[in-house]
Design a protein around this motif. Structure first.
Motif, PDB file in Angstrom:
ATOM      1  N   MET A   1      38.731  28.983  70.318  1.00 32.00           N
ATOM      2  CA  MET A   1      37.448  28.657  69.730  1.00 32.00           C
ATOM      3  C   MET A   1      37.631  27.616  68.636  1.00 32.00           C
ATOM      4  SD  MET A   1      35.066  31.905  69.090  1.00 32.00           S
ATOM      5  CE  MET A   1      35.495  33.207  70.197  1.00 32.00           C
ATOM      6  N   SER A   2      36.748  26.671  68.610  1.00 27.66           N
ATOM      7  CA  SER A   2      36.862  25.634  67.604  1.00 27.66           C
ATOM      8  C   SER A   2      36.384  26.090  66.231  1.00 27.66           C
ATOM      9  CB  SER A   2      36.086  24.397  68.047  1.00 27.66           C
ATOM     10  OG  SER A   2      34.732  24.732  68.227  1.00 27.66           O
ATOM     11  N   ARG A   3      35.352  26.899  66.209  1.00 29.64           N
ATOM     12  CA  ARG A   3      34.865  27.433  64.933  1.00 29.64           C
ATOM     13  C   ARG A   3      34.064  28.694  65.188  1.00 29.64           C
ATOM     14  NH1 ARG A   3      29.884  23.417  63.326  1.00 29.64           N
ATOM     15  NH2 ARG A   3      28.817  23.621  65.294  1.00 29.64           N
ATOM     16  N   SER A   4      33.887  29.461  64.154  1.00 27.88           N
ATOM     17  CA  SER A   4      33.114  30.695  64.308  1.00 27.88           C
ATOM     18  C   SER A   4      31.783  30.544  63.585  1.00 27.88           C
ATOM     19  CB  SER A   4      33.895  31.889  63.760  1.00 27.88           C
ATOM     20  OG  SER A   4      34.157  31.699  62.396  1.00 27.88           O
ATOM     21  N   LYS A   5      30.835  31.303  64.033  1.00 27.52           N
ATOM     22  CA  LYS A   5      29.502  31.237  63.467  1.00 27.52           C
ATOM     23  C   LYS A   5      29.023  32.657  63.204  1.00 27.52           C
ATOM     24  CE  LYS A   5      25.013  29.238  64.446  1.00 27.52           C
ATOM     25  NZ  LYS A   5      24.221  28.448  65.400  1.00 27.52           N
ATOM     26  N   ALA A   6      28.503  32.897  62.045  1.00 24.06           N
ATOM     27  CA  ALA A   6      27.991  34.223  61.690  1.00 24.06           C
ATOM     28  C   ALA A   6      26.588  34.384  62.258  1.00 24.06           C
ATOM     29  CB  ALA A   6      27.975  34.384  60.179  1.00 24.06           C
ATOM     30  N   LEU A   7      26.315  35.574  62.769  1.00 27.67           N
ATOM     31  CA  LEU A   7      25.001  35.882  63.308  1.00 27.67           C
ATOM     32  C   LEU A   7      24.424  37.078  62.573  1.00 27.67           C
ATOM     33  CD1 LEU A   7      25.777  35.737  67.126  1.00 27.67           C
ATOM     34  CD2 LEU A   7      24.705  33.972  65.757  1.00 27.67           C
ATOM     35  N   THR A   8      23.114  37.086  62.461  1.00 30.57           N
ATOM     36  CA  THR A   8      22.420  38.221  61.875  1.00 30.57           C
ATOM     37  C   THR A   8      21.442  38.747  62.900  1.00 30.57           C
ATOM     38  OG1 THR A   8      22.581  37.238  59.678  1.00 30.57           O
ATOM     39  CG2 THR A   8      20.944  38.976  59.980  1.00 30.57           C
ATOM     40  N   VAL A   9      21.520  40.042  63.161  1.00 32.41           N
ATOM     41  CA  VAL A   9      20.589  40.674  64.099  1.00 32.41           C
ATOM     42  C   VAL A   9      19.996  41.912  63.456  1.00 32.41           C
ATOM     43  CG1 VAL A   9      21.757  39.821  66.168  1.00 32.41           C
ATOM     44  CG2 VAL A   9      22.424  41.993  65.194  1.00 32.41           C
ATOM     45  N   ARG A  10      18.828  42.294  63.909  1.00 32.54           N
ATOM     46  CA  ARG A  10      18.177  43.497  63.396  1.00 32.54           C
ATOM     47  C   ARG A  10      18.239  44.573  64.478  1.00 32.54           C
ATOM     48  NH1 ARG A  10      15.253  42.776  58.715  1.00 32.54           N
ATOM     49  NH2 ARG A  10      14.880  40.618  58.165  1.00 32.54           N
ATOM     50  N   ILE A  11      18.906  45.676  64.131  1.00 33.33           N
ATOM     51  CA  ILE A  11      19.031  46.813  65.028  1.00 33.33           C
ATOM     52  C   ILE A  11      18.722  48.055  64.204  1.00 33.33           C
ATOM     53  CG2 ILE A  11      20.594  48.135  66.510  1.00 33.33           C
ATOM     54  CD1 ILE A  11      22.262  45.594  66.784  1.00 33.33           C
ATOM     55  N   PRO A  12      17.893  48.939  64.727  1.00 33.79           N
ATOM     56  CA  PRO A  12      17.626  50.171  63.972  1.00 33.79           C
ATOM     57  C   PRO A  12      18.944  50.902  63.680  1.00 33.79           C
ATOM     58  CG  PRO A  12      16.118  49.966  65.824  1.00 33.79           C
ATOM     59  CD  PRO A  12      17.126  48.881  65.977  1.00 33.79           C
ATOM     60  N   GLU A  13      19.091  51.347  62.438  1.00 31.05           N
ATOM     61  CA  GLU A  13      20.348  51.970  62.016  1.00 31.05           C
ATOM     62  C   GLU A  13      20.678  53.211  62.838  1.00 31.05           C
ATOM     63  OE1 GLU A  13      22.676  53.496  58.022  1.00 31.05           O
ATOM     64  OE2 GLU A  13      20.646  52.704  57.844  1.00 31.05           O
ATOM     65  N   THR A  14      19.671  53.992  63.195  1.00 30.14           N
ATOM     66  CA  THR A  14      19.939  55.201  63.994  1.00 30.14           C
ATOM     67  C   THR A  14      20.518  54.842  65.359  1.00 30.14           C
ATOM     68  OG1 THR A  14      17.644  55.213  64.745  1.00 30.14           O
ATOM     69  CG2 THR A  14      18.181  56.602  62.866  1.00 30.14           C
ATOM     70  N   ARG A  15      19.999  53.794  65.955  1.00 29.02           N
ATOM     71  CA  ARG A  15      20.515  53.346  67.257  1.00 29.02           C
ATOM     72  C   ARG A  15      21.957  52.857  67.125  1.00 29.02           C
ATOM     73  NH1 ARG A  15      17.969  48.410  70.793  1.00 29.02           N
ATOM     74  NH2 ARG A  15      19.194  48.775  72.669  1.00 29.02           N
ATOM     75  N   LEU A  16      22.223  52.111  66.085  1.00 30.89           N
ATOM     76  CA  LEU A  16      23.566  51.589  65.842  1.00 30.89           C
ATOM     77  C   LEU A  16      24.563  52.721  65.586  1.00 30.89           C
ATOM     78  CD1 LEU A  16      25.354  49.077  65.431  1.00 30.89           C
ATOM     79  CD2 LEU A  16      24.693  49.149  63.025  1.00 30.89           C
ATOM     80  N   ARG A  17      24.215  53.660  64.734  1.00 28.41           N
ATOM     81  CA  ARG A  17      25.107  54.774  64.413  1.00 28.41           C
ATOM     82  C   ARG A  17      25.372  55.659  65.632  1.00 28.41           C
ATOM     83  NH1 ARG A  17      27.798  53.047  60.287  1.00 28.41           N
ATOM     84  NH2 ARG A  17      26.427  52.329  58.646  1.00 28.41           N
ATOM     85  N   LYS A  18      24.323  55.871  66.425  1.00 29.93           N
ATOM     86  CA  LYS A  18      24.475  56.686  67.632  1.00 29.93           C
ATOM     87  C   LYS A  18      25.477  56.039  68.589  1.00 29.93           C
ATOM     88  CE  LYS A  18      21.734  58.591  71.418  1.00 29.93           C
ATOM     89  NZ  LYS A  18      20.393  58.661  72.016  1.00 29.93           N
ATOM     90  N   LEU A  19      25.367  54.751  68.771  1.00 30.98           N
ATOM     91  CA  LEU A  19      26.293  54.034  69.645  1.00 30.98           C
ATOM     92  C   LEU A  19      27.702  53.998  69.059  1.00 30.98           C
ATOM     93  CD1 LEU A  19      26.526  52.565  72.291  1.00 30.98           C
ATOM     94  CD2 LEU A  19      25.789  50.470  71.155  1.00 30.98           C
ATOM     95  N   MET A  20      27.799  53.848  67.760  1.00 31.81           N
ATOM     96  CA  MET A  20      29.118  53.844  67.109  1.00 31.81           C
ATOM     97  C   MET A  20      29.807  55.203  67.294  1.00 31.81           C
ATOM     98  SD  MET A  20      28.493  51.646  63.618  1.00 31.81           S
ATOM     99  CE  MET A  20      30.156  51.890  63.021  1.00 31.81           C
ATOM    100  N   ARG A  21      29.058  56.286  67.150  1.00 33.79           N
ATOM    101  CA  ARG A  21      29.645  57.616  67.366  1.00 33.79           C
ATOM    102  C   ARG A  21      30.079  57.796  68.813  1.00 33.79           C
ATOM    103  NH1 ARG A  21      25.559  59.277  64.020  1.00 33.79           N
ATOM    104  NH2 ARG A  21      24.245  59.904  65.761  1.00 33.79           N
ATOM    105  N   ALA A  22      29.234  57.386  69.742  1.00 32.63           N
ATOM    106  CA  ALA A  22      29.538  57.534  71.163  1.00 32.63           C
ATOM    107  C   ALA A  22      30.776  56.730  71.551  1.00 32.63           C
ATOM    108  CB  ALA A  22      28.344  57.100  71.999  1.00 32.63           C
ATOM    109  N   ARG A  23      30.949  55.568  70.960  1.00 30.61           N
ATOM    110  CA  ARG A  23      32.079  54.700  71.269  1.00 30.61           C
ATOM    111  C   ARG A  23      33.271  54.932  70.350  1.00 30.61           C
ATOM    112  NH1 ARG A  23      31.781  50.569  74.971  1.00 30.61           N
ATOM    113  NH2 ARG A  23      29.832  50.723  76.091  1.00 30.61           N
ATOM    114  N   LYS A  24      33.106  55.835  69.385  1.00 34.49           N
ATOM    115  CA  LYS A  24      34.155  56.139  68.396  1.00 34.49           C
ATOM    116  C   LYS A  24      34.618  54.879  67.651  1.00 34.49           C
ATOM    117  CE  LYS A  24      35.867  60.254  70.730  1.00 34.49           C
ATOM    118  NZ  LYS A  24      35.007  60.432  71.833  1.00 34.49           N
TER     119      LYS A  24
END
Length: 66
Positions: A1-24
């Protein structure tokens, strides 16, 4: 990759935490990197399948495993 770019996304925290737990996943970054790697692998697999589609003759198929 020549350079990296930061991205910002909006995801409900409950959805994110649930997926993080499921994926450990310990961090959001770990989760995102894992999901991206899986998607890249899936795309590669589909590319290989498309490339090899219809290359076998019926006589080459061993139906013992089907």
């Amino acid at each position: 990759m020549s350079r990296s770019k930061a991205l910002t996304v909006r995801i409900p925290e409950t959805r994110l935490r649930k997926l993080m737990r499921a994926r450990k996943a310990k961090t959001q970054s770990d989760l995102i990197n894992t999901l991206l790697a899986e998607e890249e692998e899936r795309l590669h697999s589909h590319q290989v399948l498309r490339h090899t589609a219809d290359t076998l003759k019926p006589t080459e198929i061993n139906d013992r495993f089907l």
